[in-house]
Motif scaffolding. Sequence first.
Motif, PDB file in Angstrom:
ATOM      1  N   ALA A   1       0.831  -1.206   0.000  1.00  0.00           N
ATOM      2  CA  ALA A   1       0.000   0.000   0.000  1.00  0.00           C
ATOM      3  C   ALA A   1       0.866   1.258   0.000  1.00  0.00           C
ATOM      4  N   PHE A   2       1.930   1.252   0.786  1.00  0.00           N
ATOM      5  CA  PHE A   2       2.829   2.396   0.934  1.00  0.00           C
ATOM      6  C   PHE A   2       3.369   2.846  -0.428  1.00  0.00           C
ATOM      7  N   TYR A   3       3.887   1.914  -1.209  1.00  0.00           N
ATOM      8  CA  TYR A   3       4.506   2.276  -2.491  1.00  0.00           C
ATOM      9  C   TYR A   3       3.468   2.621  -3.547  1.00  0.00           C
ATOM     10  N   ILE A   4       2.355   1.902  -3.571  1.00  0.00           N
ATOM     11  CA  ILE A   4       1.315   2.230  -4.551  1.00  0.00           C
ATOM     12  C   ILE A   4       0.767   3.626  -4.284  1.00  0.00           C
ATOM     13  N   ILE A   5       0.525   3.937  -3.018  1.00  0.00           N
ATOM     14  CA  ILE A   5      -0.040   5.248  -2.665  1.00  0.00           C
ATOM     15  C   ILE A   5       0.900   6.374  -3.069  1.00  0.00           C
ATOM     16  N   PHE A   6       2.180   6.237  -2.715  1.00  0.00           N
ATOM     17  CA  PHE A   6       3.116   7.316  -3.031  1.00  0.00           C
ATOM     18  C   PHE A   6       3.360   7.425  -4.533  1.00  0.00           C
ATOM     19  N   ALA A   7       3.319   6.312  -5.247  1.00  0.00           N
ATOM     20  CA  ALA A   7       3.455   6.381  -6.700  1.00  0.00           C
ATOM     21  C   ALA A   7       2.273   7.154  -7.308  1.00  0.00           C
ATOM     22  N   VAL A   8       1.064   6.869  -6.819  1.00  0.00           N
ATOM     23  CA  VAL A   8      -0.128   7.572  -7.312  1.00  0.00           C
ATOM     24  C   VAL A   8      -0.055   9.064  -6.969  1.00  0.00           C
ATOM     25  N   VAL A   9       0.357   9.381  -5.730  1.00  0.00           N
ATOM     26  CA  VAL A   9       0.467  10.785  -5.314  1.00  0.00           C
ATOM     27  C   VAL A   9       1.468  11.533  -6.198  1.00  0.00           C
ATOM     28  N   TYR A  10       2.627  10.914  -6.444  1.00  0.00           N
ATOM     29  CA  TYR A  10       3.656  11.580  -7.259  1.00  0.00           C
ATOM     30  C   TYR A  10       3.192  11.751  -8.702  1.00  0.00           C
ATOM     31  N   LEU A  11       2.491  10.750  -9.217  1.00  0.00           N
ATOM     32  CA  LEU A  11       1.983  10.867 -10.582  1.00  0.00           C
ATOM     33  C   LEU A  11       0.896  11.937 -10.664  1.00  0.00           C
ATOM     34  N   TYR A  12       0.017  11.969  -9.676  1.00  0.00           N
ATOM     35  CA  TYR A  12      -1.076  12.950  -9.678  1.00  0.00           C
ATOM     36  C   TYR A  12      -0.535  14.381  -9.630  1.00  0.00           C
TER      37      TYR A  12
END
Length: 534
Positions: free
Chosen positions: A196-207
């Motif tokens: 969850a940690f990496y998926i969330i931060f990847a989505v945040v950075y992409l957004y």
Amino acid sequence: MRFRLERFIKNVNVRYFLAFVLVALVFIGMFSYASPLYYFDYSPDINCFFTVGKGMMHGLVPYKDVFEQKGPYVYLLYGLAYLISHYSIIGITIVEIISLATSMFLVFKAAHLYINKPTAAILALITPFFLMFQEYFTYGGLVEEFVFPMILSAVYLTFKACNDHFMISKGNWLIQGFLVGVVFLSKYTLLGTWIAFYIIFAVVYLYHRQFNSLFKMAIASGIGFLLSVVPWGIYFLVTNSFKAFYDVYFVSNMTVYNTSVGGGILTKIAGPFAIFSEFLIDKPQLFVLGAIPLALFVVFNKGISKVLFLCMMFVSAFFAVYSYTPDTLYVYYQLAFMPYVVITLVILVAKLLRHQHFKLPRERLVPMFIGMALLMLFFTMGVNDNFQKSKLFPDNNEETLDMNDKQTAQQKFGKIMREESKGTPTLLNYGYLDLGMYTVSGALPTQYYFQINNIPYDKNPKIVRSQNKAVQDKAVQWIVVKTNQADSIKTYFGKHGSTRPASKTLLENYRVVSTHEQKAPNNRKSTYWLLKRR
């Protein structure tokens, strides 16, 4: 050099960490069976880890030379403990103390995001209460205990990043990547937090189009992951054991060991959440200190940090007990839930105190710290009665049911085997999980299946057949058996009746040398039998 050491000791964070180490020393000494205050650590899992770790220190290769299903980092840890003490698991207490102290320090750092350091340090002292909740902590020394601070590190970093515009340093990404590798090669079902940690931060950075941050996360974390995984890949390739490692650690764990994967996809998805829900509301202590704070956290906490935290918590809980149902679960798996309970309560209280403009003065820190530590020790005694089975209570019947024979079966049998075999016994733990006899005797496993694992007979009949063949061939000098107190060895059928041994063959090839009656880990009265080759 002296000047640097003085500066190091004077560092405020270092002083807090050393204080937590002292607290951890007391708690581990009181509640962990690996502590010198206990007669012996009876946990089958812990002794099994120690047996395989000891074998590693003598050149045996896990999965290839001995069958066991945890990850290699677990065996390395216990192998290092063997180097400290050859005939006991006391060495693992050092790791437990560091692990608990690190957990308290990370909770302290998380609380300090919202309140001053003295108050945060006081709040961090609630950590042992949750970690050592008896039903989940049991004897101590399990993988979930050592992963506890690793989960907290990711959770703390998430809250910190939310306060820093999602900026995380390369060093922190490197550490998290390394920890992912360690958990991956220890017990990969505990990886939910980082998924969850990496998926969330990847989505945040992409957004937010923070591509530099995304690139930094991927590269630094990838390097950290490789640093923790590649050495093991080299080890298994050099020892020609990579296939054995893959077959046992991945294939066997996914297809054989997990016996509760029945039901459809909805059952598999709903099951973990039902377990987590029951965990929070089943016990009054966890309901008051876990479920209610979680509800308040959801209602009153604002911002993205709440969403990120809840996603990490539920994904972690899902993977930790995936495909299990409440009636088939090994209860200690749920210790993986506890970091989230701790951090929810601490941050909620920290925010409440900040709202009330409360700050503990530094001059009151020491007496408050000592008082809080003693109070939490008192409360922990209410949820963990391990200490009543320690040497502090010498007549507690933990070591023997015969008060004229004041020693454990392990101590008694270990001495016999070491003396009669001149320090080099060969041994088979027959028909049961590791009973600790390899630990006390100094014996290395000479049979691939040195114990009976928690695997149904029809899933892997080789385990039972191999053990029976070792008995028939008189392949080892000593055999250790455990029965219910009222049972005779002549009708011995092993764990769950799965071994189906020909007891006549056992007694034809081996003779009973010694017996000892004591309580088993499940508190049943048991008889331990030591047999020697005729």
